[in-house]
Enzyme design. Sequence first.
Site, short mmCIF file in Angstrom:
data_model
loop_
_atom_site.label_atom_id
_atom_site.label_comp_id
_atom_site.label_asym_id
_atom_site.label_seq_id
_atom_site.Cartn_x
_atom_site.Cartn_y
_atom_site.Cartn_z
N ARG A 90 70.77 -114.16 -51.36
CA ARG A 90 71.34 -115.38 -50.87
C ARG A 90 71.22 -116.35 -52.16
O ARG A 90 72.27 -117.01 -52.18
CB ARG A 90 70.50 -115.99 -49.71
CG ARG A 90 70.64 -115.30 -48.57
CD ARG A 90 71.99 -115.04 -47.89
NE ARG A 90 72.91 -116.29 -47.87
CZ ARG A 90 74.31 -116.45 -47.86
NH1 ARG A 90 74.81 -115.25 -47.67
NH2 ARG A 90 74.50 -117.68 -47.46
N SER B 171 60.47 -124.38 -55.19
CA SER B 171 61.34 -123.91 -53.72
C SER B 171 62.46 -125.04 -53.34
O SER B 171 62.24 -126.19 -53.95
CB SER B 171 60.22 -123.74 -52.64
OG SER B 171 59.63 -125.11 -52.29
N CYS B 172 63.16 -124.54 -52.56
CA CYS B 172 64.18 -125.60 -52.12
C CYS B 172 63.56 -126.84 -51.41
O CYS B 172 63.93 -128.18 -51.50
CB CYS B 172 64.88 -124.90 -51.21
SG CYS B 172 64.35 -124.14 -49.86
N ARG C 33 60.68 -122.11 -38.51
CA ARG C 33 61.87 -121.86 -38.71
C ARG C 33 62.71 -121.97 -37.22
O ARG C 33 62.05 -121.65 -36.07
CB ARG C 33 61.83 -120.46 -39.09
CG ARG C 33 61.16 -119.88 -40.29
CD ARG C 33 62.03 -120.01 -41.46
NE ARG C 33 61.21 -119.65 -42.66
CZ ARG C 33 60.91 -118.42 -43.21
NH1 ARG C 33 61.49 -117.35 -42.46
NH2 ARG C 33 60.27 -118.46 -44.35
N ASN D 241 69.36 -125.45 -48.31
CA ASN D 241 68.29 -124.88 -48.93
C ASN D 241 68.82 -123.87 -49.82
O ASN D 241 68.01 -123.14 -50.47
CB ASN D 241 67.52 -124.42 -47.65
CG ASN D 241 68.04 -123.70 -46.73
OD1 ASN D 241 68.27 -124.14 -45.82
ND2 ASN D 241 68.09 -122.36 -46.60
#
EC number: 1.2.1.72
Length: 339
Positions: free
Chosen positions: A11, A153-154, A235, A317
């Site tokens: 991704r 990180s995002c 999530r 993200n």
Amino acid sequence: MIRVAINGYGRIGRSILRALYESGKRQQIQIVAINELAKPEAICHLTQYDTTHGRFKHTVKLNGDQLLIGDDSILLLNQPDANLLPWAELDIDIVYEATGSLIDRQACEAHIHAGAKQVLISHPSSADVDETIVYGVNHDLLRAEHTVISNASCTTNCIVPVIDVLDKHFEVKSGAITTIHSAMNDQQVIDAYHDDLRRTRAAGQSIIPVDTKLARGIERILPHMKDKFEAISVRVPTINVTAIDLSVTLEKKVNIEQINSVLQRASNGSFNGILGYTDEPLVSCDFNHDPRSSIVDGTQTRVSAGHLVKLLLWCDNEWGFANRMLDTSLAMIQAKLDR
């Protein structure tokens, strides 16, 4: 021209390539090679077609071991051992390490041993890397001698610019964070085995709590915030875009208008292109493909008793983080030029 290679074309790897072609940075960065264990046909197909970000605007074809994008040719490699990659032969300046599996200095130095000059990790790393960078906040710490760097990180890229602005204006005393993160490919489509029992469950059917080290990531970028933040993460059944619920206690007394004004000014000033601000009634999909690290939703700002502030932040993200990978790599090269 910076010669780069992508190691791991998932991704983030694919988002980096697509972001380069949309960002106007192709005169500065050239992708020379991609190392990915998937079949070339799948690599080509997923470069051209993407459920989240749509169809790539450039024609993508295969020619033997070359991925052709318009007039550009990118070498496709299928090498599981980073020590054996031909980075010296290809004169690679920076490897974008995007496999998610090489997370410490020793592992990433395999790229250096293979001939690359520097490595930029697309995820949080161990503490032994030269620097962990959130572009716009601490990229001025980059030095010419640095070889292994993490782009954090995002979510760290989303939240740290906001904390930095609030701290400089109002002095942050403490904070608590809930990350509301889209599903990721370490989750299951239907119930299946996983070391994390919560991640054995179908991603599209539940809100799933997962572990996060976001609070520790904040401390690495802003050391004076040590022990001032804690974070949890869930999530949710969306495929992209993340929201962060940020609560902070400030030393100075404030109101909603002051908070929003300071953050909006920052988005138009020193954090332009990194931090955004909106007061429109938007939802998560409206931030898909947004290149900024963080967007403050001014409609959701709340202040309690003058010192407790709650904010809602949005970020793509994938896309926002991929654009920061490009920015950080350019800053790495600039640090060498400034030597």
